[in-house]
Scaffold this motif. Structure first.
Motif, PDB file in Angstrom:
ATOM      1  N   TYR A   1      -9.678   6.921  17.751  1.00  0.00           N
ATOM      2  CA  TYR A   1     -10.356   6.643  16.357  1.00  0.00           C
ATOM      3  C   TYR A   1      -9.449   6.572  15.396  1.00  0.00           C
ATOM      4  CZ  TYR A   1     -15.185   6.510  18.364  1.00  0.00           C
ATOM      5  OH  TYR A   1     -15.990   6.064  19.269  1.00  0.00           O
ATOM      6  N   LEU A   2      -9.328   5.827  14.333  1.00  0.00           N
ATOM      7  CA  LEU A   2      -8.658   5.997  13.049  1.00  0.00           C
ATOM      8  C   LEU A   2      -9.859   5.874  12.049  1.00  0.00           C
ATOM      9  CD1 LEU A   2      -6.000   3.196  13.670  1.00  0.00           C
ATOM     10  CD2 LEU A   2      -5.542   5.675  13.762  1.00  0.00           C
ATOM     11  N   GLN A   3      -9.327   6.858  11.129  1.00  0.00           N
ATOM     12  CA  GLN A   3     -10.061   6.949   9.919  1.00  0.00           C
ATOM     13  C   GLN A   3      -9.312   6.688   8.616  1.00  0.00           C
ATOM     14  OE1 GLN A   3     -12.345  10.563   9.657  1.00  0.00           O
ATOM     15  NE2 GLN A   3     -13.790   9.762   8.159  1.00  0.00           N
ATOM     16  N   ALA A   4      -9.712   6.113   7.523  1.00  0.00           N
ATOM     17  CA  ALA A   4      -9.033   5.802   6.361  1.00  0.00           C
ATOM     18  C   ALA A   4     -10.101   5.598   5.305  1.00  0.00           C
ATOM     19  CB  ALA A   4      -8.440   4.432   6.578  1.00  0.00           C
ATOM     20  N   LYS A   5      -9.674   5.808   4.006  1.00  0.00           N
ATOM     21  CA  LYS A   5     -10.451   5.799   2.858  1.00  0.00           C
ATOM     22  C   LYS A   5     -10.757   4.437   2.728  1.00  0.00           C
ATOM     23  CE  LYS A   5      -8.824  10.232   1.196  1.00  0.00           C
ATOM     24  NZ  LYS A   5      -7.784  10.701   0.281  1.00  0.00           N
ATOM     25  N   ALA A   6      -9.748   3.569   2.895  1.00  0.00           N
ATOM     26  CA  ALA A   6      -9.896   2.072   2.785  1.00  0.00           C
ATOM     27  C   ALA A   6      -8.964   1.153   3.827  1.00  0.00           C
ATOM     28  CB  ALA A   6      -9.313   1.708   1.469  1.00  0.00           C
TER      29      ALA A   6
ATOM     30  N   SER B   1       1.120  -1.397   0.112  1.00  0.00           N
ATOM     31  CA  SER B   1      -0.061  -0.097  -0.053  1.00  0.00           C
ATOM     32  C   SER B   1       0.742   1.203  -0.175  1.00  0.00           C
ATOM     33  CB  SER B   1      -0.884   0.029   1.113  1.00  0.00           C
ATOM     34  OG  SER B   1      -1.612   1.267   1.275  1.00  0.00           O
ATOM     35  N   ALA B   2       1.842   1.458   0.978  1.00  0.00           N
ATOM     36  CA  ALA B   2       2.717   2.482   1.041  1.00  0.00           C
ATOM     37  C   ALA B   2       3.637   2.566  -0.284  1.00  0.00           C
ATOM     38  CB  ALA B   2       3.439   2.302   2.163  1.00  0.00           C
ATOM     39  N   ARG B   3       3.994   1.464  -0.644  1.00  0.00           N
ATOM     40  CA  ARG B   3       4.843   1.597  -2.016  1.00  0.00           C
ATOM     41  C   ARG B   3       3.930   1.950  -3.240  1.00  0.00           C
ATOM     42  NH1 ARG B   3       8.422  -3.925  -1.474  1.00  0.00           N
ATOM     43  NH2 ARG B   3       9.678  -3.230   0.244  1.00  0.00           N
ATOM     44  N   SER B   4       2.725   1.981  -2.917  1.00  0.00           N
ATOM     45  CA  SER B   4       1.669   2.420  -4.214  1.00  0.00           C
ATOM     46  C   SER B   4       1.472   3.866  -4.070  1.00  0.00           C
ATOM     47  CB  SER B   4       0.317   1.334  -4.064  1.00  0.00           C
ATOM     48  OG  SER B   4       0.878   0.165  -4.425  1.00  0.00           O
ATOM     49  N   GLY B   5       2.047   4.625  -3.003  1.00  0.00           N
ATOM     50  CA  GLY B   5       1.810   6.150  -2.872  1.00  0.00           C
ATOM     51  C   GLY B   5       0.780   6.268  -1.888  1.00  0.00           C
ATOM     52  N   ALA B   6       0.070   5.569  -1.075  1.00  0.00           N
ATOM     53  CA  ALA B   6      -1.085   5.623  -0.333  1.00  0.00           C
ATOM     54  C   ALA B   6      -0.295   5.834   1.249  1.00  0.00           C
ATOM     55  CB  ALA B   6      -2.032   4.269  -0.160  1.00  0.00           C
ATOM     56  N   ARG B   7      -1.029   6.858   1.970  1.00  0.00           N
ATOM     57  CA  ARG B   7      -0.676   6.994   3.296  1.00  0.00           C
ATOM     58  C   ARG B   7      -1.170   5.923   4.179  1.00  0.00           C
ATOM     59  NH1 ARG B   7      -2.253  11.546   7.630  1.00  0.00           N
ATOM     60  NH2 ARG B   7      -0.706  11.218   9.181  1.00  0.00           N
ATOM     61  N   THR B   8      -0.368   5.261   4.764  1.00  0.00           N
ATOM     62  CA  THR B   8      -0.710   3.843   5.383  1.00  0.00           C
ATOM     63  C   THR B   8      -0.199   3.733   6.821  1.00  0.00           C
ATOM     64  OG1 THR B   8      -0.202   2.849   3.274  1.00  0.00           O
ATOM     65  CG2 THR B   8      -0.424   1.397   4.962  1.00  0.00           C
TER      66      THR B   8
ATOM     67  N   GLY C   1      -1.756 -10.746   1.195  1.00  0.00           N
ATOM     68  CA  GLY C   1      -1.527  -9.607   1.372  1.00  0.00           C
ATOM     69  C   GLY C   1      -0.692  -8.355   0.658  1.00  0.00           C
ATOM     70  N   GLN C   2      -0.006  -8.808  -0.229  1.00  0.00           N
ATOM     71  CA  GLN C   2       0.595  -7.782  -1.287  1.00  0.00           C
ATOM     72  C   GLN C   2      -0.477  -7.278  -2.126  1.00  0.00           C
ATOM     73  OE1 GLN C   2       4.176  -9.351  -3.192  1.00  0.00           O
ATOM     74  NE2 GLN C   2       4.215  -7.644  -4.864  1.00  0.00           N
ATOM     75  N   ALA C   3      -1.287  -8.273  -2.526  1.00  0.00           N
ATOM     76  CA  ALA C   3      -2.406  -8.007  -3.406  1.00  0.00           C
ATOM     77  C   ALA C   3      -3.645  -7.106  -2.794  1.00  0.00           C
ATOM     78  CB  ALA C   3      -3.363  -9.124  -4.028  1.00  0.00           C
ATOM     79  N   ALA C   4      -3.948  -7.210  -1.426  1.00  0.00           N
ATOM     80  CA  ALA C   4      -4.843  -6.625  -0.687  1.00  0.00           C
ATOM     81  C   ALA C   4      -4.287  -5.014  -0.365  1.00  0.00           C
ATOM     82  CB  ALA C   4      -5.284  -7.195   0.379  1.00  0.00           C
ATOM     83  N   GLY C   5      -3.013  -5.029  -0.292  1.00  0.00           N
ATOM     84  CA  GLY C   5      -2.618  -3.530  -0.006  1.00  0.00           C
ATOM     85  C   GLY C   5      -2.505  -2.629  -1.215  1.00  0.00           C
ATOM     86  N   ILE C   6      -2.181  -3.096  -2.527  1.00  0.00           N
ATOM     87  CA  ILE C   6      -2.374  -2.585  -3.777  1.00  0.00           C
ATOM     88  C   ILE C   6      -3.595  -2.248  -4.194  1.00  0.00           C
ATOM     89  CG2 ILE C   6      -1.789  -2.669  -6.116  1.00  0.00           C
ATOM     90  CD1 ILE C   6       0.635  -4.404  -5.381  1.00  0.00           C
ATOM     91  N   ALA C   7      -4.495  -3.198  -3.891  1.00  0.00           N
ATOM     92  CA  ALA C   7      -5.940  -3.060  -4.228  1.00  0.00           C
ATOM     93  C   ALA C   7      -6.488  -1.778  -3.300  1.00  0.00           C
ATOM     94  CB  ALA C   7      -6.667  -4.201  -3.789  1.00  0.00           C
ATOM     95  N   ALA C   8      -6.198  -1.817  -2.057  1.00  0.00           N
ATOM     96  CA  ALA C   8      -6.718  -0.750  -1.256  1.00  0.00           C
ATOM     97  C   ALA C   8      -6.007   0.660  -1.760  1.00  0.00           C
ATOM     98  CB  ALA C   8      -6.390  -0.940   0.441  1.00  0.00           C
ATOM     99  N   ALA C   9      -4.923   0.930  -2.137  1.00  0.00           N
ATOM    100  CA  ALA C   9      -4.195   2.128  -2.536  1.00  0.00           C
ATOM    101  C   ALA C   9      -4.834   2.344  -3.779  1.00  0.00           C
ATOM    102  CB  ALA C   9      -2.918   1.980  -2.811  1.00  0.00           C
ATOM    103  N   LEU C  10      -5.412   1.563  -4.772  1.00  0.00           N
ATOM    104  CA  LEU C  10      -6.054   1.761  -5.984  1.00  0.00           C
ATOM    105  C   LEU C  10      -7.598   2.389  -5.730  1.00  0.00           C
ATOM    106  CD1 LEU C  10      -4.828  -1.044  -8.215  1.00  0.00           C
ATOM    107  CD2 LEU C  10      -4.235   1.132  -8.485  1.00  0.00           C
ATOM    108  N   THR C  11      -8.367   1.808  -4.659  1.00  0.00           N
ATOM    109  CA  THR C  11      -9.469   2.316  -4.297  1.00  0.00           C
ATOM    110  C   THR C  11      -9.313   4.023  -4.006  1.00  0.00           C
ATOM    111  OG1 THR C  11      -9.554   1.783  -1.893  1.00  0.00           O
ATOM    112  CG2 THR C  11     -10.223   0.078  -3.314  1.00  0.00           C
TER     113      THR C  11
END
Length: 447
Positions: A149-154, A24-31, A410-420
């Protein structure tokens, strides 16, 4: 209470969660990665699930690479893993020993390099959804600083037990036809073992070991695993529902990891049952230490060196997704257009009701695909699944639960979350070709 906002929140810091946070982080998402223990690694470290099995198909094809292989490569560079070795039990083609304490530190270093924010000693205690109950708004956590609380987009549920999906109201199922799950095991290490003496006994008594054991090759291969000593196990008549001895060598020359204890008939998602399992598992460790010292050649001077921080859990909730991977999919080595990971590990079911292990092997020694739809839960639109809680049947879960598979998922889920986040879309609407391209760029094996 303080509230923080992220692109992606990965909840659970086991092998699947580590890989998800990194990708996720490597895909540019703040994680952010949230973990309940003071260290990472999940079952690999807290429950001493060792070694990792397997990165290969039965015929030796290397089907899991990506972040999982990157971790192995970096452990090898640190002298903390010999890499992929032949499984001398013969159950899989390879297994991968590793040093758990080095793995813990390496995970910290890799997450820091990727810019992942880390929150340890923190438990998820509530999940709040929107008014329709279809999207997670925020999660409530508890730690020494209190509740916040933690809030995230995905979000990525990498809790192992599907806790986040469960609290969010996603549909789920558990266990076999009678809702019983595979037994739990308290794993432990013994040191002071004479492995040469073990090897000699195996060579002199081959009929007392698993029929696929590579005993004839032990003069040329390191002894990585042992399944058997059937005569000695049966003569001891211990009150543990196993058929024989199972252990794996390492990480040090005179150490082995014992995988023999078995606690059946309890539900790890019920705290009363989990408490009973912890108590019973630790009693079994002391019984087994005495058994090994008295009956198993090479263990006469061996002693318990370490016991898992918690009992090992094989199976709990399986969150129902847009596709439920089944046993025939696995055994037929089925391919899917929306493949996001592959695995060559067989179906390996420890009998939920008592003794016995059911092993079914993939057709022609091949590997099966894990489809994207199996990591996207029904109902909750901004949640991805990673690890043993993905959408499968009881039979298919008995292979997807293995650590290398969880890393790949897990690798796929992290990238998918960043793509959402990138596309402002629901998880099920992530462009699959873009996800697959990102995975291939991350050196994952999809085809």
């Amino acid at each position: 209470m303080e509230e923080k906002v992220y692109d992606v929140a990965v909840l659970g810091g086991g092998p699947a969660g580590i890989a998800a946070a990194l990708s996720s982080a490597r895909s540019g998402a703040r994680t952010i990665l949230v973990e309940r223990y003071g260290f990472l690694g999940g079952m690999s470290t807290a429950a001493m699930v060792y070694p990792w099995m397997t990165f290969h198909s039965a015929v030796g094809e290397h089907v899991i690479k990506g972040i999982a292989q990157e971790i192995v490569d970096r452990l090898m560079a640190l002298g903390a893993s010999p890499g992929h070795l032949r499984d001398t039990i013969g159950f899989t083609h390879t297994l991968t020993p590793y040093h758990p304490e080095v793995y813990k530190v390496l995970a910290f270093e890799m997450l820091e390099e990727a810019g992942v924010e880390l929150l340890l000693h923190t438990s998820i205690i509530d999940v709040q959804t929107d008014q329709a109950g279809e999207r997670i708004d925020r999660v409530q956590v508890y730690n020494k600083s209190g509740t916040s609380y933690l809030q995230a987009k995905a979000y990525v549920d990498a809790t192992g037990d599907g806790d986040v999906a469960y609290m969010a109201g996603a549909p789920w199922e558990q266990g076999n036809d009678t809702h019983n799950v595979q037994p739990m095991t308290m794993k432990f290490r013994m040191k002071g073992v004479d492995l040469q003496k073990v090897k000699q006994y195996m060579q002199e008594n081959p009929s007392q070991f698993y029929h696929k054991s590579l005993i004839a090759k032990l003069d040329h291969l390191p002894l990585t695993g042992v399944m058997g000593f059937y005569d000695k196990w049966n003569a001891a008549d211990l009150p543990i529902q196993r058929e024989g001895v199972l252990f794996f060598s390492g990480p040090h020359e005179d150490e082995v990891l014992i995988n023999v204890s078995r606690v059946s008939g309890l539900d790890p998602t019920h705290i009363e049952d989990l408490t009973k399992a912890e108590i019973e598992g630790r009693k079994q460790v002391l019984q087994l230490e005495s058994f090994f010292q008295q009956h198993i050649p090479g263990f006469e001077k061996a002693v318990v060196a370490a016991v898992g921080s918690q009992i090992g859990v094989r199976e709990t909730r399986r969150i129902i997704g847009h596709y439920v991977l089944n046993g025939l999919d696995v055994l037929d080595a089925r391919r899917f257009e929306d493949v996001i990971a592959r695995s060559g590990y067989p179906i390996d079911i420890h009998n939920p009701e008592g003794k016995g292990v059911t092993a079914n092997f993939i057709r022609e020694g091949g590997a099966y695909d894990i489809p994207y739809r199996s990591i996207v839960p029904l109902k909750i639109s901004n949640l991805l699944l990673a690890g043993r809680c993905i959408s499968t049947t009881h039979e298919a879960q008995a292979t997807t639960r293995l650590t290398p598979s969880c890393m790949a998922i897990g690798q796929a889920a992290g990238i998918a979350a960043a793509l959402t986040v990138k596309h402002h879309c629901n998880a099920i609407d992530v462009p699959i070709t873009e996800l697959q391209q990102r995975l291939i760029e991350g050196k994952a094996v999809l085809y």
